[in-house]
Scaffold this motif. Structure first.
Motif, PDB file in Angstrom:
ATOM      1  N   GLY A  84       0.817  -1.203   0.000  1.00  0.00           N
ATOM      2  CA  GLY A  84       0.000   0.000   0.000  1.00  0.00           C
ATOM      3  C   GLY A  84       0.853   1.257   0.000  1.00  0.00           C
ATOM      4  N   SER A  85       0.382   2.292  -0.613  1.00  0.00           N
ATOM      5  CA  SER A  85       1.135   3.557  -0.688  1.00  0.00           C
ATOM      6  C   SER A  85       1.046   4.299   0.637  1.00  0.00           C
ATOM      7  N   ASP A  86       2.168   4.882   1.052  1.00  0.00           N
ATOM      8  CA  ASP A  86       2.175   5.688   2.272  1.00  0.00           C
ATOM      9  C   ASP A  86       1.412   6.991   2.031  1.00  0.00           C
ATOM     10  N   LEU A  87       0.673   7.417   3.048  1.00  0.00           N
ATOM     11  CA  LEU A  87      -0.061   8.683   2.979  1.00  0.00           C
ATOM     12  C   LEU A  87       0.773   9.750   3.681  1.00  0.00           C
ATOM     13  N   ILE A  88       1.267  10.735   2.922  1.00  0.00           N
ATOM     14  CA  ILE A  88       2.105  11.798   3.462  1.00  0.00           C
ATOM     15  C   ILE A  88       1.213  13.006   3.759  1.00  0.00           C
ATOM     16  N   LEU A  89       1.152  13.406   5.020  1.00  0.00           N
ATOM     17  CA  LEU A  89       0.365  14.560   5.440  1.00  0.00           C
ATOM     18  C   LEU A  89       1.315  15.715   5.723  1.00  0.00           C
ATOM     19  N   LYS A  90       1.135  16.833   5.034  1.00  0.00           N
ATOM     20  CA  LYS A  90       1.994  17.997   5.190  1.00  0.00           C
ATOM     21  C   LYS A  90       1.553  18.815   6.404  1.00  0.00           C
ATOM     22  N   VAL A  91       2.492  19.140   7.291  1.00  0.00           N
ATOM     23  CA  VAL A  91       2.196  19.933   8.485  1.00  0.00           C
ATOM     24  C   VAL A  91       3.172  21.110   8.542  1.00  0.00           C
ATOM     25  N   PRO A  92       2.811  22.185   9.239  1.00  0.00           N
ATOM     26  CA  PRO A  92       3.711  23.344   9.339  1.00  0.00           C
ATOM     27  C   PRO A  92       4.856  23.097  10.304  1.00  0.00           C
ATOM     28  N   ASP A  93       5.897  23.885  10.144  1.00  0.00           N
ATOM     29  CA  ASP A  93       7.053  23.813  11.037  1.00  0.00           C
ATOM     30  C   ASP A  93       6.631  24.215  12.452  1.00  0.00           C
ATOM     31  N   GLY A  94       7.030  23.405  13.441  1.00  0.00           N
ATOM     32  CA  GLY A  94       6.672  23.678  14.827  1.00  0.00           C
ATOM     33  C   GLY A  94       5.468  22.904  15.317  1.00  0.00           C
ATOM     34  N   THR A  95       5.042  21.894  14.571  1.00  0.00           N
ATOM     35  CA  THR A  95       3.891  21.086  14.978  1.00  0.00           C
ATOM     36  C   THR A  95       4.310  20.077  16.030  1.00  0.00           C
ATOM     37  N   VAL A  96       3.523  19.985  17.080  1.00  0.00           N
ATOM     38  CA  VAL A  96       3.750  19.019  18.153  1.00  0.00           C
ATOM     39  C   VAL A  96       2.656  17.963  18.074  1.00  0.00           C
ATOM     40  N   VAL A  97       3.058  16.694  18.124  1.00  0.00           N
ATOM     41  CA  VAL A  97       2.121  15.576  18.040  1.00  0.00           C
ATOM     42  C   VAL A  97       1.924  15.016  19.446  1.00  0.00           C
ATOM     43  N   LEU A  98       0.665  14.970  19.886  1.00  0.00           N
ATOM     44  CA  LEU A  98       0.314  14.460  21.208  1.00  0.00           C
ATOM     45  C   LEU A  98      -0.604  13.264  21.054  1.00  0.00           C
ATOM     46  N   ASP A  99      -0.557  12.369  22.073  1.00  0.00           N
ATOM     47  CA  ASP A  99      -1.503  11.265  22.077  1.00  0.00           C
ATOM     48  C   ASP A  99      -2.804  11.701  22.726  1.00  0.00           C
ATOM     49  N   ALA A 100      -3.747  10.780  22.847  1.00  0.00           N
ATOM     50  CA  ALA A 100      -5.064  11.126  23.372  1.00  0.00           C
ATOM     51  C   ALA A 100      -5.004  11.576  24.827  1.00  0.00           C
ATOM     52  N   LYS A 101      -3.955  11.159  25.563  1.00  0.00           N
ATOM     53  CA  LYS A 101      -3.816  11.526  26.968  1.00  0.00           C
ATOM     54  C   LYS A 101      -2.966  12.775  27.175  1.00  0.00           C
ATOM     55  N   GLY A 102      -2.482  13.383  26.097  1.00  0.00           N
ATOM     56  CA  GLY A 102      -1.690  14.601  26.207  1.00  0.00           C
ATOM     57  C   GLY A 102      -0.196  14.390  26.234  1.00  0.00           C
ATOM     58  N   GLY A 103       0.287  13.159  26.112  1.00  0.00           N
ATOM     59  CA  GLY A 103       1.726  12.910  26.084  1.00  0.00           C
ATOM     60  C   GLY A 103       2.335  13.316  24.762  1.00  0.00           C
ATOM     61  N   VAL A 104       3.533  13.904  24.803  1.00  0.00           N
ATOM     62  CA  VAL A 104       4.213  14.365  23.590  1.00  0.00           C
ATOM     63  C   VAL A 104       4.823  13.167  22.878  1.00  0.00           C
ATOM     64  N   LEU A 105       4.421  12.956  21.628  1.00  0.00           N
ATOM     65  CA  LEU A 105       4.958  11.879  20.814  1.00  0.00           C
ATOM     66  C   LEU A 105       6.070  12.351  19.893  1.00  0.00           C
ATOM     67  N   ALA A 106       5.949  13.557  19.365  1.00  0.00           N
ATOM     68  CA  ALA A 106       6.962  14.076  18.441  1.00  0.00           C
ATOM     69  C   ALA A 106       6.865  15.590  18.408  1.00  0.00           C
ATOM     70  N   ASP A 107       8.019  16.233  18.218  1.00  0.00           N
ATOM     71  CA  ASP A 107       8.115  17.682  18.062  1.00  0.00           C
ATOM     72  C   ASP A 107       8.753  17.930  16.706  1.00  0.00           C
ATOM     73  N   LEU A 108       7.938  18.299  15.728  1.00  0.00           N
ATOM     74  CA  LEU A 108       8.382  18.383  14.343  1.00  0.00           C
ATOM     75  C   LEU A 108       8.905  19.785  14.049  1.00  0.00           C
ATOM     76  N   ILE A 109      10.220  19.924  14.057  1.00  0.00           N
ATOM     77  CA  ILE A 109      10.891  21.184  13.765  1.00  0.00           C
ATOM     78  C   ILE A 109      11.894  20.948  12.648  1.00  0.00           C
ATOM     79  N   GLY A 110      11.847  21.781  11.647  1.00  0.00           N
ATOM     80  CA  GLY A 110      12.777  21.662  10.531  1.00  0.00           C
ATOM     81  C   GLY A 110      12.092  21.095   9.301  1.00  0.00           C
ATOM     82  N   ILE A 111      12.340  21.718   8.162  1.00  0.00           N
ATOM     83  CA  ILE A 111      11.730  21.290   6.913  1.00  0.00           C
ATOM     84  C   ILE A 111      12.183  19.870   6.588  1.00  0.00           C
ATOM     85  N   GLY A 112      11.213  19.026   6.278  1.00  0.00           N
ATOM     86  CA  GLY A 112      11.506  17.644   5.922  1.00  0.00           C
ATOM     87  C   GLY A 112      11.453  16.665   7.076  1.00  0.00           C
ATOM     88  N   THR A 113      11.282  17.154   8.307  1.00  0.00           N
ATOM     89  CA  THR A 113      11.187  16.258   9.451  1.00  0.00           C
ATOM     90  C   THR A 113       9.949  15.386   9.333  1.00  0.00           C
TER      91      THR A 113
END
Length: 486
Positions: A84-113
């Motif tokens: 199956g093809s990967d689905l690439i979702l474009k997000v802005p620089d400085g996006t923080v990914v949290l889980d449903a409980k509020g835990g930080v999963l990833a801090d996306l900084i830098g173009i191409g991260t």
């Protein structure tokens, strides 16, 4: 009208793995040439990637669900299904990914991260891969795994060097418009900006960004007004600048009380990324005070009176007018110097090299616990048992026998006996429940029978594949016995 969205809930679903194929090679003079069923393809991943052309999370606000494509089923002739093809979702620089409980999963900084938000399921093995000495021509294949499904919270934290804080209508948006080429909304009546405004300022060899952070009032750190919605945009700022309205006519307000009220809110706010950014608490950031609206005579006099109080705190003070642009040049150079000093004392961490690691194999560990909803029943938990059950086609006796052998080799049967499981006990593995029959000799040599059957399962009261086939023919009116009698 453009909208600025900096927090969304995203439901991501990775692709399902393709099923394996159960096929036997056939050609002229070789009616049974051996198993040749191929494996199913891997399901596609859902990946978040930082893109320079994206500046808001608006797309996810209108489309909160994202699903990758499934893997294709395997085919005969040892042909594997397509991944199956990967689905690439474009997000802005400085996006923080949290889980449903509020835990930080990833801090996306830098173009191409990139961050893999949901992993696709593995494809099922075809019968060619399942062939062994015991099963030379398996009449079954494994099903593909379901893709990972998750609910994620995406938060945008602006990447700016200078954060402008102040009460509503203090002139923050006007200051951004005259310092940079940004064109935020400005009017001659009181109103509150509903979205951060970013501008780029160049001073000599120094280039820095300025962010107007709206919604700060007393009680913002406890959620009053728009405070919590926009305080997060200050977490990455290297310098905090207080923009003070010296021409306000509201009773009970003056420059000193305004700054003290905002300082209390900044001290009460705890950045969620304090340990990751390396910037520390907001109370430790360099400060600068900007006394605005000096084009009003009364405001200029008030600014001159309160300047010594701020100087005593060790903060640089600048009296300006965003309308007449008075005092902007010294302010711009002072901001550039503060940013340069902060960058020198806080050098950016070396970029991490991308390390590609193979996916770890599932552990052999599992647990057997009593089922609270079924007296005398048990629940088997573990990555491998749950995955094996998910891959099994329970309408195929041979596939069920293969599952029993795998569970026996793993030690599930012995653990059930050790915990006192009785024949007929209801055992649950994953989403599947069944009555445990210990007299079924799992793990022994397989007796060769027809494809899709297992002689060991005849010892229990179970409808076999041949019986199901005969019953299906009877329902369709093609009973073999009746045909012979006629």
């Amino acid at each position: 009208m453009s909208r600025f969205i900096d927090r969304v809930v995203l439901h991501v679903s990775a692709g399902k793995g393709g099923n394996g194929c159960a096929s036997v090679h056939r050609e002229k003079f070789k009616p049974l040439g051996g198993p040749d069923g191929g494996n199913g393809g891997r399901g596609g991943n859902v990946v978040l990637e930082v893109d320079r052309s994206v500046h808001t999370l608006l797309d996810f606000h209108f489309h909160p669900r994202a699903k990758a494509t499934n893997g294709a089923q395997g085919m005969g002739g040892n042909r594997e299904g397509a991944n199956g093809s990967d689905l690439i979702l474009k997000v802005p620089d400085g996006t923080v990914v949290l889980d449903a409980k509020g835990g930080v999963l990833a801090d996306l900084i830098g173009i191409g991260t990139r961050y893999v938000a949901a992993r696709g399921g593995r494809g099922g093995l075809g019968n060619a891969a399942l062939a062994s000495k015991a099963r030379k021509a398996p009449g079954f294949a494994l099903l593909g795994e379901a893709g990972e499904e998750r609910d994620l919270v995406l938060e945008l934290k602006s990447v700016a060097d200078v954060g402008l804080v102040g009460f509503p209508s203090a002139g923050k948006s006007s200051l951004v418009s005259v310092l940079s080429a940004a064109k935020p909304k400005i009017a001659d009546y009181p109103f509150t900006t509903l979205q951060p405004n970013l501008g780029v300022v160049s001073v000599g060899e120094t280039t820095f960004t300025v962010a107007d952070v709206p919604g700060l009032i007393p009680g913002a750190s406890q959620g009053r007004g728009l405070g919590l919605d926009f305080l997060r945009h200050l977490e990455r700022c290297a310098v905090l600048a207080h923009v003070v309205d010296c021409a306000t006519l509201e009773p009970g307000r003056d420059p000193i009380s305004d700054v003290e009220a905002l300082e209390a809110e900044l001290a009460a706010y705890q950045p969620a990324l304090e340990g990751d950014t390396g910037l520390g608490d907001l109370a430790d950031r360099p400060r600068i005070v900007i006394l605005n609206k000096a084009d009003v005579p009364e405001a200029a006099e008030l600014a001159e009176m309160v300047t010594p109080d701020f100087v005593e705190r060790g903060w640089p003070v600048f009296t300006i007018s965003a309308v007449s642009r008075e005092g902007l040049r010294p302010l711009t150079f002072a901001l550039a110097k503060l940013v340069a000093d902060y960058r020198e004392s806080h050098p950016p961490a070396a970029p991490k090299r991308q390390v590609i690691r193979p996916i770890a194999a599932d552990e052999d560990s599992f647990s057997v616990v009593a089922d609270p909803e079924n007296p005398g029943g048990f629940i088997v938990r573990g990555a491998r048992p749950e995955r094996w059950v998910q891959q099994t086609a329970f309408d195929n006796d041979e596939a069920v026998g293969y599952l029993a052998d795998r569970l026996a080799r793993l030690g599930v049967e012995d653990e059930l006996v050790r915990q006192g499981a009785e024949p007929g006990a209801f055992v649950t593995i994953g989403d599947v429940g069944f009555e445990w029959e210990p007299q079924t000799p799992a793990g022994v040599d397989v007796v060769r029978t027809g494809r899709g059957t297992d002689a060991r399962l005849d010892q229990v009261e179970r409808i076999g594949a041949a019986e199901r086939k005969h019953a299906r023919r009877v329902r369709r009116g093609h009973d073999d016995t009746d045909s012979e009698e006629q």
